[in-house]
Scaffold this motif. Structure first.
Motif, PDB file in Angstrom:
ATOM      1  N   HIS A 229       4.913   6.257  -2.653  1.00  0.00           N
ATOM      2  CA  HIS A 229       4.133   6.783  -1.536  1.00  0.00           C
ATOM      3  C   HIS A 229       3.339   7.953  -2.091  1.00  0.00           C
ATOM      4  CE1 HIS A 229       3.325   8.258   2.607  1.00  0.00           C
ATOM      5  NE2 HIS A 229       3.240   9.401   1.953  1.00  0.00           N
TER       6      HIS A 229
ATOM      7  N   ASP B 105       0.572   3.601   0.049  1.00  0.00           N
ATOM      8  CA  ASP B 105       1.654   3.116  -0.794  1.00  0.00           C
ATOM      9  C   ASP B 105       1.080   2.315  -1.953  1.00  0.00           C
ATOM     10  OD1 ASP B 105       3.554   4.274   0.824  1.00  0.00           O
ATOM     11  OD2 ASP B 105       3.821   2.485   2.063  1.00  0.00           O
TER      12      ASP B 105
ATOM     13  N   HIS C 283       8.510   1.456  -4.147  1.00  0.00           N
ATOM     14  CA  HIS C 283       7.054   1.662  -4.137  1.00  0.00           C
ATOM     15  C   HIS C 283       6.816   3.145  -4.309  1.00  0.00           C
ATOM     16  CE1 HIS C 283       7.938   2.720   0.089  1.00  0.00           C
ATOM     17  NE2 HIS C 283       6.814   3.430   0.050  1.00  0.00           N
TER      18      HIS C 283
ATOM     19  N   HIS D  68       1.478   6.932   9.177  1.00  0.00           N
ATOM     20  CA  HIS D  68       1.777   6.902   7.750  1.00  0.00           C
ATOM     21  C   HIS D  68       0.850   7.860   7.014  1.00  0.00           C
ATOM     22  CE1 HIS D  68       1.859   4.761   3.709  1.00  0.00           C
ATOM     23  NE2 HIS D  68       3.054   5.280   3.897  1.00  0.00           N
TER      24      HIS D  68
END
Ligand SMILES: [Zn+2]
Length: 319
Positions: free
Chosen positions: A289, A212, A287, A208
């Motif tokens: 990112h 977030d 959300h 990732h």
């Protein structure tokens, strides 16, 4: 011919005391002596001194005599960053940010700081940092299968977009636009998922590349610091996407936006609207990112909040 020699043990001890570095070897290369040119005593400090994978490190060079310029490079010399003179230190203090990629191997890494004196004499010193593990979590997520195995008709689009984003990263650095720590781009808590190993629908995928922020759909997303919009469009995986170039090789990214308020080439100030939170692209729900990239290294944007205040030089501020 250049002379290479090592400065005294006491100077090395002083360097270690100031910087908190675990170890350092210092070599001084001096050019042909000139009348009135004295060898500077150089000190390098780094914050944090023991960076995690994905950290942004502020590197400071101090000299007891004024210098003409200084550069910071990795040991291989593959990447050389000019260090910026402190506007108020008359050539005695130089700074640079260095990004530790989140997939950089933990262990000791050496960096070279080269200082050019007013007599054009070069001196080099080594900054040695121990990179520690980012201790990234593992995340299992369930998404639309089309984002795990994209349908064949989308492959061309995905390839094209990958190249387009790579072009943004490969552009030469622009002038620094920020002068203080960054704000959060949306008023929401940060999830501790930077660098997480991700398993989508049971299949391992890339780490990732960002953090977030748990915000509701439609929440305003604003620029955390001044910059220029480098990309603003809808992409397959990241959905509504904005990339801001803050100068000096530092970029921030905003994914899954439901609305985009800027276009490539726009100048933005801190607090200007970039768009709105959404769940576009490969997202499990609304959300933001937020990602960051520094001189090609994928770094934790949360570190941007703690950046030291670096006043812009007059010629930078006017751009
Ligand atoms: Zn994310």
């Amino acid at each position: 011919m250049r002379l290479l020699r090592t400065i005294g043990a006491s100077a090395v001890a002083g360097l270690l005391a100031v910087s908190g570095l675990r170890a350092a070897a210092v070599a001084v290369a001096s050019g042909p002596g000139k009348t009135g040119c004295r060898e500077p005593r150089l000190q390098v400090s780094a914050s944090p001194s023991t960076p995690r994978q994905g950290a942004i490190v502020a590197v400071t060079l101090r000299s007891d005599v004024p210098l003409e310029r200084a550069t910071l490079s990795d040991a291989s010399g593959a990447h050389v960053a000019p260090m910026e003179p402190d506007a108020e230190a008359s050539g005695r203090v130089f700074r640079a940010l260095w990004g530790i990629d989140f997939e950089a191997s933990p262990g000791v890494r050496r960096f070279r700081v080269e200082a050019i004196g007013l007599c054009e004499d070069a001196r080099a010193t080594i900054w040695q940092a121990r990179i520690v593990s980012g201790r990234f979590p593992v995340q299992s997520l369930t998404v639309d299968p089309a984002f795990v195995e994209p349908p064949p008709e989308e492959r061309e689009r995905i390839e094209r977009e990958k190249k387009e984003v790579a072009r943004v990263w490969s552009k030469p650095p622009t002038a620094r636009r920020w002068d203080a720590g960054f704000r959060l781009p949306v008023a929401a808590p940060l999830r501790a998922n930077f660098g997480a190993r991700r398993i989508f629908n049971g299949q391992p995928r890339s780490r990732h590349n960002g953090v977030d922020l748990a915000a509701a759909s439609g929440a305003p997303v604003t620029a955390p610091a001044p910059g220029t919009v480098a990309l603003a469009e809808d992409l397959y995986f990241s959905g509504g996407t904005v990339i801001v170039d803050h100068g000096d090789g530092l970029f921030t990214t905003y994914f899954h936006l439901s609305r985009i308020d800027v276009a490539a080439g726009d100048a933005v100030r801190a607090g200007d609207s970039l768009g709105a939170v959404g769940a576009t692209g490969r997202a499990t729900g609304p959300h933001l990112h937020w990602g960051a990239r520094l001189n090609g290294a994928r770094v934790n944007p949360a570190d941007l909040q703690g950046l030291p205040r670096w006043r812009l030089r007059e010629d930078e501020g006017s751009r």
